[in-house]
Design a protein around this motif. Sequence first.
Motif, short mmCIF file in Angstrom:
data_model
loop_
_atom_site.label_atom_id
_atom_site.label_comp_id
_atom_site.label_asym_id
_atom_site.label_seq_id
_atom_site.Cartn_x
_atom_site.Cartn_y
_atom_site.Cartn_z
N HIS A 67 0.85 -1.19 0.00
CA HIS A 67 0.00 0.00 0.00
C HIS A 67 0.89 1.24 0.00
O HIS A 67 2.12 1.13 0.03
N GLY A 90 -0.93 -1.68 -6.70
CA GLY A 90 -2.33 -1.53 -7.05
C GLY A 90 -2.59 -0.16 -7.64
O GLY A 90 -1.78 0.76 -7.49
N ALA A 138 -6.68 -8.11 -2.67
CA ALA A 138 -7.09 -6.84 -2.07
C ALA A 138 -7.62 -7.08 -0.67
O ALA A 138 -8.46 -7.97 -0.45
N LEU A 140 -8.88 -4.48 1.99
CA LEU A 140 -9.13 -3.10 2.39
C LEU A 140 -9.43 -3.02 3.89
O LEU A 140 -9.76 -4.01 4.53
N ASP A 145 -6.29 0.99 -0.40
CA ASP A 145 -5.49 0.51 -1.53
C ASP A 145 -4.67 -0.72 -1.15
O ASP A 145 -3.75 -1.10 -1.86
N HIS A 146 -4.99 -1.36 -0.04
CA HIS A 146 -4.12 -2.38 0.55
C HIS A 146 -4.24 -3.73 -0.16
O HIS A 146 -5.33 -4.20 -0.46
N TYR A 147 -3.06 -4.35 -0.39
CA TYR A 147 -2.97 -5.72 -0.92
C TYR A 147 -2.07 -6.56 -0.03
O TYR A 147 -1.13 -6.04 0.59
#
Length: 268
Positions: A67, A90, A138, A140, A145-147
């Motif tokens: 992120h 991402g 993903a 969230l 925007d977190h992976y």
Amino acid sequence: MKIQQTLQHGPVRGFRFGYSPTRLMRPVPVWCYYLNGLLIDTAQRNMQRDVLRTFARYQIGQIALTHFHEDHSGNAAALRGQHNCPVLAGPLTAERIATTFPLLPYERFWFGQIEPCPGALPLPNLLTAGPYTLRPIATLGHSDDHYVFLEEREGWLFAGDFYIGNLKVFRRGENIHQMIAATRHLLTYDFDTVFCGHNPVLTGGRRAVERKLHYLETLVERVQDAHRRGVRGQALVRAAGLQEQWWLRAFTTNDVSSMYIIESILMR
């Protein structure tokens, strides 16, 4: 004041970097991980000299970001230049790191100003690192925007800030309902080792994530029940079994607070 530490778990090598400009305040360290030419996250800008010195002796063919937060993306541009390799991210992460996004004073204090990294490439459906294949998923909640990156055959989860432990405070904008949904989805996969950005769990990682899910769901139940009974304000923090850390709230200019957990629960 600086912190540096390493860990080795099979072929995965972890590097921990922490910085504080004064011994009166402890560093907030972050881990990044190296696997067969793939570097996951890049640590904070305030540790750039040490980061570049550390990774100068490694062959890095690609960098993947979990992120955009400054302690994870802070050296993406510098490491890309050092190794002439792509940065993968991402879509929202790529958009944000392309320019210097604003930071609060406490973020600059611990982590340093962002160096723009335009031109990050999209995350593929699968990342390959020699014989290893990582699936971006993903997740969230901590940010929008977190992976995470999952190596299913080995049971490795490169978790960024998805798993840190039983949080007592939130940063502004964190979403507990998204966290719960992401955690439930992630538990449909098989994994045991969690390479966290702040608190690695090298055995029993799945059970740790299950415990975190139970913790989050219990917080939601406690707060919603108390709210239905007419409890409001800081009394809801206490009903959740939490305690406001006023010094932290003041130091972060109101960006980190237990009350943000309460507000996130009541968003629905």
